[in-house]
Design an enzyme around this catalytic site. Sequence first.
Site, PDB file in Angstrom:
ATOM      1  N   SER A 112       0.799  -1.231   0.000  1.00 29.66           N
ATOM      2  CA  SER A 112       0.000   0.000   0.000  1.00 29.66           C
ATOM      3  C   SER A 112       0.830   1.279   0.000  1.00 29.66           C
ATOM      4  O   SER A 112       0.305   2.340  -0.313  1.00 29.66           O
ATOM      5  CB  SER A 112      -0.918   0.028   1.234  1.00 29.66           C
ATOM      6  OG  SER A 112      -1.777  -1.065   1.220  1.00 29.66           O
ATOM      7  N   PHE A 286     -10.457   6.197  17.265  1.00 31.45           N
ATOM      8  CA  PHE A 286     -11.507   5.412  17.916  1.00 31.45           C
ATOM      9  C   PHE A 286     -11.065   4.054  18.450  1.00 31.45           C
ATOM     10  O   PHE A 286     -11.861   3.357  19.058  1.00 31.45           O
ATOM     11  CB  PHE A 286     -12.699   5.279  16.968  1.00 31.45           C
ATOM     12  CG  PHE A 286     -13.240   6.626  16.562  1.00 31.45           C
ATOM     13  CD1 PHE A 286     -13.957   7.390  17.481  1.00 31.45           C
ATOM     14  CD2 PHE A 286     -12.980   7.166  15.311  1.00 31.45           C
ATOM     15  CE1 PHE A 286     -14.431   8.654  17.140  1.00 31.45           C
ATOM     16  CE2 PHE A 286     -13.444   8.430  14.957  1.00 31.45           C
ATOM     17  CZ  PHE A 286     -14.164   9.175  15.871  1.00 31.45           C
ATOM     18  N   GLU A 287      -9.838   3.680  18.193  1.00 30.43           N
ATOM     19  CA  GLU A 287      -9.302   2.422  18.738  1.00 30.43           C
ATOM     20  C   GLU A 287      -7.798   2.598  18.947  1.00 30.43           C
ATOM     21  O   GLU A 287      -7.172   3.432  18.303  1.00 30.43           O
ATOM     22  CB  GLU A 287      -9.526   1.257  17.749  1.00 30.43           C
ATOM     23  CG  GLU A 287     -10.908   0.636  17.792  1.00 30.43           C
ATOM     24  CD  GLU A 287     -11.202  -0.087  19.095  1.00 30.43           C
ATOM     25  OE1 GLU A 287     -10.329  -0.774  19.649  1.00 30.43           O
ATOM     26  OE2 GLU A 287     -12.343   0.054  19.575  1.00 30.43           O
ATOM     27  N   GLU A 331     -10.448   6.001   3.295  1.00 23.58           N
ATOM     28  CA  GLU A 331      -9.972   4.643   3.040  1.00 23.58           C
ATOM     29  C   GLU A 331     -10.829   3.588   3.743  1.00 23.58           C
ATOM     30  O   GLU A 331     -11.071   3.680   4.949  1.00 23.58           O
ATOM     31  CB  GLU A 331      -8.526   4.481   3.539  1.00 23.58           C
ATOM     32  CG  GLU A 331      -7.976   3.098   3.188  1.00 23.58           C
ATOM     33  CD  GLU A 331      -6.771   2.644   4.006  1.00 23.58           C
ATOM     34  OE1 GLU A 331      -6.038   1.786   3.500  1.00 23.58           O
ATOM     35  OE2 GLU A 331      -6.565   3.115   5.140  1.00 23.58           O
ATOM     36  N   ASP A 336      -8.539  -5.129   3.118  1.00 26.79           N
ATOM     37  CA  ASP A 336      -7.227  -5.764   2.985  1.00 26.79           C
ATOM     38  C   ASP A 336      -6.958  -6.768   4.112  1.00 26.79           C
ATOM     39  O   ASP A 336      -6.493  -7.876   3.870  1.00 26.79           O
ATOM     40  CB  ASP A 336      -6.169  -4.656   2.981  1.00 26.79           C
ATOM     41  CG  ASP A 336      -4.762  -5.181   2.805  1.00 26.79           C
ATOM     42  OD1 ASP A 336      -4.469  -5.722   1.723  1.00 26.79           O
ATOM     43  OD2 ASP A 336      -3.961  -5.047   3.744  1.00 26.79           O
ATOM     44  N   HIS A 340      -6.326 -10.756   3.891  1.00 33.58           N
ATOM     45  CA  HIS A 340      -5.105 -11.398   4.403  1.00 33.58           C
ATOM     46  C   HIS A 340      -5.453 -12.555   5.333  1.00 33.58           C
ATOM     47  O   HIS A 340      -4.723 -13.530   5.430  1.00 33.58           O
ATOM     48  CB  HIS A 340      -4.238 -10.383   5.156  1.00 33.58           C
ATOM     49  CG  HIS A 340      -3.430  -9.489   4.268  1.00 33.58           C
ATOM     50  ND1 HIS A 340      -2.608  -9.971   3.277  1.00 33.58           N
ATOM     51  CD2 HIS A 340      -3.294  -8.138   4.235  1.00 33.58           C
ATOM     52  CE1 HIS A 340      -2.011  -8.955   2.661  1.00 33.58           C
ATOM     53  NE2 HIS A 340      -2.418  -7.829   3.222  1.00 33.58           N
TER      54      HIS A 340
END
Lengths: 533, 232
Positions: A112, A286-287, A331, A336, A340
């Site tokens: 990316s 947020f995380e 995004e 992705d 994976h």
Amino acid sequence: MQLLKKFSVATISSVLATGIVQSAEEPAPEDWFNAGRQTVIDAGHLNPNEKHAKNIILFVGDGMGVSTVTAARIYDGQQKGGHGEENSLSFEKLPYLALSKTYSVDQQTPDSAPTMTAMVTGVKTIGDSLSVNQFVAHSEPDANIVNANKLTTILERAKSDGMSVGIVSTARITHATPAATYAHTTNRDWEGDSDLPAGATVPDIAAQLIDFNINGGIDVALGGGRTRFIPKTATDPEYGIAGKRKDGRDLTADWINKHNNARYVWNKEQFDAIDPNATDHLLGLFEPSHVHYEADRIAHDKAGEPSLTEMTRKAIDILKKNKNGYFLMVEGGRIDHAHHSGNAYRALTDTQQLAAAVQAAMEKTNTKETLIIVTADHSHVFTIGGYPQRGNPILGLTQGVGASSPDLDMLGLPYTTLNYANGTGYTGASNLQPAGSKTFTTPNTASWPSGSEGHNPASFSPAFGRPLLVNPQVQAPDYLQETIIPLGAETHAAEDVAIFAGGPKAHLFHGVMEQNVIYHVMAEALGLAEQRR
Amino acid sequence: MKIFDFLKILFSFSLPWLSASSLANSDSQLPEVACRYEMKVTPHGKFKATSTKAWFFWRKPGMVQTQDADGHYGEIWQRTANGSIQYRKLYHVDKTAIEYMPADMPTNNMSFDWIKLSSMLDQQELHALKPVKKTRVLDRSAELRKGKVDNRDIEVLWLPDVSLPASIISKDKTGRAELRLIAIEPLSATHRKPVDIEEIANYRHIDAADFGDMENDPFVKKVMAFTEHHNH
Ligand SMILES: [Zn+2]
């Protein structure tokens, strides 16, 4: 053709983007013909918008290859009660399309970092590098060398030009795709200062986001990745785990101090309370790391977090206050990650959510003045195969036209329509799960409470034959599709990805293009290309 | 094989899980200990070799840490003030920690039970086995419990004072597995200490969700190869 009974003409017309037939009947041959003809008539009336764009919104589905878009379209259509194939995702209705060649300077199959660099700087570079040219070595720690080779991004140019700028992601906001828009570094993993090697003078990515100093700084940044913004002496507000910064900086506090009229939020309640008219700079984390998959977001998040769609809406509402316009990058970062992990369900539901975010953006903007681009950085080894009949559940076993049971392979065993060429769904025993089909979560049957760690296997034994698959099992959210080649993680793929576009200068996307052309279309749309001359 | 993989093999029966938050602070009475355990797996059949492995296990309020005897690999569970449990795999040679982030733990079904972490077995698992006799082991009073679980004969020698097993033996038609406590001492008295939390904080941290994008990372490459090597 019993299956075709469910088929609605309204859905054909939506795929053809014309809206010609309103009958509830299934389409007759003349309906297909007329809808096809109407599409051509409409195309003839499609007038290229030669004006400059006031705003640009660049959507990137991380890893959203063409097969992912097709499968998500079918999944979404089946969720709505149709066969699925006739459905179209919001961005598939955009009028212009091109293919993007994604290879990087040194990779046939890219990651990316160089791909997003190509999209936002107009220049291809080497793997893992973010908005620096190919002449700087990987992991160059010297800030002077990095600076001398940095590539100006579209976000920086827009900001210099007096526009507002924003970034939104479901990944960490310091992750490769969002980072390429505002940071310059030769190692995408240097997200926080604790990730930098000793003696490195190049600033970490999180610091580059906060210290971005063009025209008052970045206006909106919403996503995950909190721990790299808070010092290790502080604890995370949601989970109580320690921060990761060694330099003692609290970048969330710095955000407030360095910007005018700025706010920082970390949960949905605070996010919902933000009045876009009263806030000029909004940071939302947020995380501690990536935010949840959309499929798990509501059920599992402790403090509540906004969806990608909600973040996109809020970002637009803040950015649109600038009469000079804005550049926004959004995004869908975890398509992705699901791939994976070899889990089609979460990849498709996150793609669905990206499509919802695009829909929200279309509703909030005027196509005459806003260029909307939807693309991917690279593809994945994800396939849609066999000869399933129309309307066959996309996550299900392949069942042929007119068949009353699933099709069988040459071993006499059924198989799914969706598969991966490589990855974690290999059916030999892994160190985590027994031989046979694999699941996203290792079933919680163990007594030791480390329980499950997802299926990130470190080893596999050879598979003998194939497992006997049944339909409820393969359609379950946690099922991992079969793969030929056992790997610890499924890989990216090298084939082209699509560029969907609408709005000013969108017609400049055509044919098969190098990925870095995306920047040049955006620059042309903003009139930056002329300025340079 | 890691210590928890072994325990997974021993007990593959499902039990209702107690939630960690509802049990907050319930481990405060458990003594801080440093233990050394040894595991022996003896498969049936002529050509299969017995494998032996040793671990360290440290426990103090809010933290459980394990480590291979060679000190290369370990795991740490920490309970935070609000009841969340942070889990990390530790690669001490590389000074690297792999994190399983809260956003992915429910997704991955990683719900931790703090009591089980601290004691290896919970009360329900223990009570699924019949008490056979009271005895003494390593100078402590112990309780022998036996039972059959999933066609396995299970035998646990339990140390009630420290809430830890002195041994767990599991036998079935495929072989025999045994976990045995070799040494136990107060954490303050041990010379083999757990790695300091501050030191771990300075390790490089990798989110497990990022593995798929780190195929060229030397550490990630090595970890894959490492485990593969040891499983063959
Ligand atoms: Zn990836």
